[in-house]
Write a protein that holds these residues in place. Structure first.
Motif, mmCIF file in Angstrom:
data_model
loop_
_atom_site.group_PDB
_atom_site.id
_atom_site.type_symbol
_atom_site.label_atom_id
_atom_site.label_comp_id
_atom_site.label_asym_id
_atom_site.label_seq_id
_atom_site.Cartn_x
_atom_site.Cartn_y
_atom_site.Cartn_z
ATOM 1 N N ASN A 91 45.761 41.683 42.684
ATOM 2 C CA ASN A 91 45.187 40.769 41.694
ATOM 3 C C ASN A 91 43.872 40.215 42.251
ATOM 4 O OD1 ASN A 91 44.994 39.226 39.317
ATOM 5 N ND2 ASN A 91 46.115 37.508 40.207
ATOM 6 N N THR A 99 45.036 33.495 32.295
ATOM 7 C CA THR A 99 45.974 33.742 31.212
ATOM 8 C C THR A 99 46.040 32.530 30.307
ATOM 9 O OG1 THR A 99 47.841 32.891 32.488
ATOM 10 C CG2 THR A 99 47.365 35.256 32.677
ATOM 11 N N GLU A 120 48.685 30.999 29.206
ATOM 12 C CA GLU A 120 49.995 30.360 29.268
ATOM 13 C C GLU A 120 49.861 28.847 29.446
ATOM 14 O OE1 GLU A 120 51.814 34.234 31.641
ATOM 15 O OE2 GLU A 120 51.205 32.438 32.705
ATOM 16 N N PRO A 129 48.183 28.246 33.177
ATOM 17 C CA PRO A 129 47.347 29.452 33.289
ATOM 18 C C PRO A 129 47.271 29.965 34.722
ATOM 19 C CG PRO A 129 46.258 27.745 32.004
ATOM 20 C CD PRO A 129 47.437 27.100 32.665
ATOM 21 N N ARG A 134 45.267 33.057 37.220
ATOM 22 C CA ARG A 134 44.174 34.023 37.301
ATOM 23 C C ARG A 134 44.722 35.426 37.111
ATOM 24 N NH1 ARG A 134 42.492 37.067 41.285
ATOM 25 N NH2 ARG A 134 43.813 35.955 42.793
ATOM 26 N N ASP A 135 44.015 36.241 36.328
ATOM 27 C CA ASP A 135 44.461 37.597 36.013
ATOM 28 C C ASP A 135 43.265 38.537 36.135
ATOM 29 O OD1 ASP A 135 45.343 39.979 34.926
ATOM 30 O OD2 ASP A 135 46.390 39.043 33.242
ATOM 31 N N LEU A 177 41.554 40.533 33.204
ATOM 32 C CA LEU A 177 40.725 39.862 32.209
ATOM 33 C C LEU A 177 39.279 39.805 32.681
ATOM 34 C CD1 LEU A 177 43.148 36.890 31.401
ATOM 35 C CD2 LEU A 177 42.942 39.091 30.212
#
Length: 330
Positions: A59, A69, A71, A74, A76-77, A80
């Motif tokens: 990641n 994200t 959510e 949130p 980190r992704d 994206l």
């Protein structure tokens, strides 16, 4: 069997090529088609503009605004806010080891390095290529490589002029030399059979770095734009046109794109093209409000920090790169 009438009709069409096509169609024939290029792997060379830094968990972080994200809490992704090179990897279904949340077998390989300059002895283009051949073997005819390198070189040359250790004329000459050196390395990759997407470097004279510097060092922005032009022009003209063409590589004009958006931001949906949106150092910046400048919007700023691109510009350049990869007659 074609009739005499069909043959006569064919000859009435304006050119021999058109006649041949008409006859072939009338007689039930077909036309050959160019098979689309299907890369076996993607190999990325360059600097921070193309870099995903491994975090050891698949990641990784990028030198732009890292996505979060949606959510309630949130996270980190890395999938994206894709970099321009990820437009290619995503299209072909490849993953980098540095961004591999699904633990798939990587078919995209990150050789770009932070702080890289063209001729750097430890992280320059020659060393990046050597790392790939050492780890992945010789280049193959179904390899797709990307190259965007030179931004750090241009800032270095400008700073040397300001420091008085390099003249304006010598800085221009050195920018040309480094552009030619990068082109020669690209010639080597193409000669080895790889296909390439080559990007010019952004116009460094319109970066927040240049705009800020110009307030105390008049002429700095113009110098950086001129160095960018000389580097990019030499890069483009030193790729061997007698040996390589659209069957071998596609060119992405990042400098033109950046310059155009900086002049007409409203036309492209940008709210800010003169400041960086990140309040924390890259690659640690995310789209979380706490990581951005007051009122900053990662979706409408052109720059992430004072010299590196924000996600909307990566998306724009990535679309161009993908168009070249799909439409060039590789």
């Amino acid at each position: 069997m074609c009739s005499k009438q069909a043959r006569r009709t064919g000859w009435r069409i304006g050119t021999l090529a058109a006649a041949a096509m008409a006859l072939l169609t009338a007689c039930g024939g077909g036309t050959s088609q160019i098979e689309p290029f299907a890369p076996g792997r993607l190999i990325v060379f360059g600097d921070e503009n193309s870099l995903i830094v491994s975090d050891g968990t698949g990641n990784g972080r990028k030198y732009t605004v890292n996505g979060m994200t949606g959510e309630a809490l949130p996270l980190r992704d890395c999938t994206l806010n894709p970099l321009w090179v990820e437009a290619l990897s995503n299209h072909y279904g490849f993953v980098f080891a540095e961004c591999n949340k699904a633990a798939a077998t990587p078919r995209a390989f990150m050789r770009a390095k932070a702080g890289a300059k063209v001729g750097d002895a430890t992280v320059g283009i020659a060393q990046q290529i050597s790392e790939q051949t050492t780890s992945g073997g010789a280049f193959k005819t179904n390899d797709l490589v990307t190259v965007m390198l030179g931004s750090n070189d241009l800032i270095e040359l400008s700073e040397r002029v300001i420091a008085g250790t390099l003249s304006e004329g010598d800085a221009v000459g050195e920018a040309r030399r480094r552009g030619a050196l990068l082109a020669e390395r690209i010639n080597g990759l193409l000669g080895a059979g790889a296909r390439a997407i080559v990007s010019t470097v952004p116009d460094m004279g319109v970066t927040p770095y240049a705009i800020t510097l110009n307030k105390t060092r008049a002429g700095a922005a113009a110098r950086l734009s001129n160095l960018s032009y000389e580097f990019n022009a030499t890069l483009r003209t030193t790729i061997d046109q007698t040996r390589f063409d659209g069957r071998n590589y596609g060119l992405v004009l990042t400098d033109d794109t950046v310059s155009t958006v900086s002049r007409f931001p409203d036309s492209f949906g940008y709210s800010n093209v003169v400041d960086g949106v990140c309040a924390v150092a890259l690659p640690n910046c995310t789209s979380a409000t706490a990581d951005l400048v007051s009122g900053g919007n990662a979706g409408t700023y052109m720059w992430a920090d004072d010299r590196r691109l924000a996600p909307p510009m990566h998306s724009r350049i990535g679309s161009q790169a993908l168009t070249r990869a799909i439409n060039n007659p590789f």
